[in-house]
Each structure stands twice: as C-alpha cells, then as structure tokens.
Design a protein around this motif. Structure first.
Motif, PDB file in Angstrom:
ATOM      1  N   THR A   1      -2.066  -0.869  -9.631  1.00  0.00           N
ATOM      2  CA  THR A   1      -2.170  -0.597  -8.192  1.00  0.00           C
ATOM      3  C   THR A   1      -3.196  -1.508  -7.541  1.00  0.00           C
ATOM      4  O   THR A   1      -2.918  -2.169  -6.534  1.00  0.00           O
TER       5      THR A   1
ATOM      6  N   TYR B   1       0.832  -1.210   0.000  1.00  0.00           N
ATOM      7  CA  TYR B   1       0.000   0.000   0.000  1.00  0.00           C
ATOM      8  C   TYR B   1       0.863   1.255   0.000  1.00  0.00           C
ATOM      9  O   TYR B   1       0.569   2.221  -0.711  1.00  0.00           O
TER      10      TYR B   1
ATOM     11  N   THR C   1       2.492   1.528  -3.567  1.00  0.00           N
ATOM     12  CA  THR C   1       1.561   1.823  -4.658  1.00  0.00           C
ATOM     13  C   THR C   1       0.922   3.206  -4.539  1.00  0.00           C
ATOM     14  O   THR C   1       0.368   3.698  -5.520  1.00  0.00           O
ATOM     15  N   LYS C   2       1.022   3.821  -3.369  1.00  0.00           N
ATOM     16  CA  LYS C   2       0.541   5.210  -3.250  1.00  0.00           C
ATOM     17  C   LYS C   2       1.334   6.142  -4.157  1.00  0.00           C
ATOM     18  O   LYS C   2       0.848   7.187  -4.570  1.00  0.00           O
ATOM     19  N   ARG C   3       2.569   5.741  -4.475  1.00  0.00           N
ATOM     20  CA  ARG C   3       3.429   6.572  -5.319  1.00  0.00           C
ATOM     21  C   ARG C   3       3.282   6.255  -6.807  1.00  0.00           C
ATOM     22  O   ARG C   3       3.911   6.887  -7.641  1.00  0.00           O
TER      23      ARG C   3
ATOM     24  N   PRO D   1       1.597   6.157 -10.550  1.00  0.00           N
ATOM     25  CA  PRO D   1       0.827   7.164 -11.303  1.00  0.00           C
ATOM     26  C   PRO D   1      -0.669   6.960 -11.130  1.00  0.00           C
ATOM     27  O   PRO D   1      -1.142   5.827 -11.005  1.00  0.00           O
ATOM     28  N   ILE D   2      -1.403   8.051 -11.132  1.00  0.00           N
ATOM     29  CA  ILE D   2      -2.854   8.009 -10.919  1.00  0.00           C
ATOM     30  C   ILE D   2      -3.560   7.149 -11.968  1.00  0.00           C
ATOM     31  O   ILE D   2      -4.568   6.499 -11.671  1.00  0.00           O
ATOM     32  N   GLU D   3      -3.023   7.093 -13.185  1.00  0.00           N
ATOM     33  CA  GLU D   3      -3.666   6.281 -14.229  1.00  0.00           C
ATOM     34  C   GLU D   3      -3.572   4.777 -13.945  1.00  0.00           C
ATOM     35  O   GLU D   3      -4.250   3.983 -14.577  1.00  0.00           O
ATOM     36  N   GLU D   4      -2.759   4.396 -12.969  1.00  0.00           N
ATOM     37  CA  GLU D   4      -2.647   2.985 -12.585  1.00  0.00           C
ATOM     38  C   GLU D   4      -3.560   2.629 -11.410  1.00  0.00           C
ATOM     39  O   GLU D   4      -3.555   1.503 -10.942  1.00  0.00           O
ATOM     40  N   LYS D   5      -4.350   3.588 -10.927  1.00  0.00           N
ATOM     41  CA  LYS D   5      -5.186   3.368  -9.745  1.00  0.00           C
ATOM     42  C   LYS D   5      -6.075   2.139  -9.882  1.00  0.00           C
ATOM     43  O   LYS D   5      -6.222   1.365  -8.938  1.00  0.00           O
ATOM     44  N   TYR D   6      -6.693   1.944 -11.031  1.00  0.00           N
ATOM     45  CA  TYR D   6      -7.606   0.814 -11.221  1.00  0.00           C
ATOM     46  C   TYR D   6      -6.952  -0.328 -11.985  1.00  0.00           C
ATOM     47  O   TYR D   6      -7.603  -1.323 -12.272  1.00  0.00           O
TER      48      TYR D   6
END
Length: 87
Positions: free
Chosen positions: A37, A22, A25-27, A29-34
């Motif tokens: 990550t 966790y 993965t907070k670091r 990129p936002i495009e990897e959120k779904y």
C-alpha cells in the motif's frame, strides 16, 4: 491568470491517478499498510510531485541538458536489462 502546474494535462492525470490509487489501496489488507500500500501510494504520488518540482525549478537550458542525460540513462538501463536477461 498565471500559468501553474495545475494547468498541465499530464499533472492533472497524474493527480487523478494518485486519488484513484488511494481509493483502491484503502481496500487492501491491513497487513499491507506499510508494504505494498505504502509503496504504490509513494510511487504514484512521486509522478505528480516531480512534475510540480520540474515546473517550478528547472529552467529551459537545464531542462534540455537533463533531458539528454535522462534519455541516455534510459537507453543504458534498457541495454543493461537486456544483458542481464541474456537477450
């Protein structure tokens, strides 16, 4: 004091792994959120969760039978992988 899954060393390490995943993965990129990550988080969490579920629900007799089947499936998957890779 009652013995619980929290006393199992492998659960403790698996839980530590989840916490670290966790953090890392907070670091991402936002495009990897779904994508990546979520996948990493789910897979790490499933190890600790499976230990908890196994500790609570599987009796010794069932464990032995399931363990034999899991080993057999593992060997079969290994052989299947070797066949696919042409080795």
């Amino acid at each position: 004091m009652a013995y619980t899954f929290r006393d199992i060393k492998v659960w403790q390490k698996a839980h530590e792994l989840v916490l670290e995943i966790y953090k890392v993965t907070k670091r991402f990129p936002i495009e990897e959120k779904y994508g990546l990550t979520a996948q990493l988080r789910r897979s790490a969490a499933s190890v600790a969760t499976n230990i908890v579920e196994g500790h609570t629900y599987v009796g010794k007799g069932d464990y032995g039978r399931l363990s034999v089947l899991a080993d057999e499936v593992g060997r079969m998957l290994y052989g299947f992988q070797k066949t696919l890779s042409g080795a």
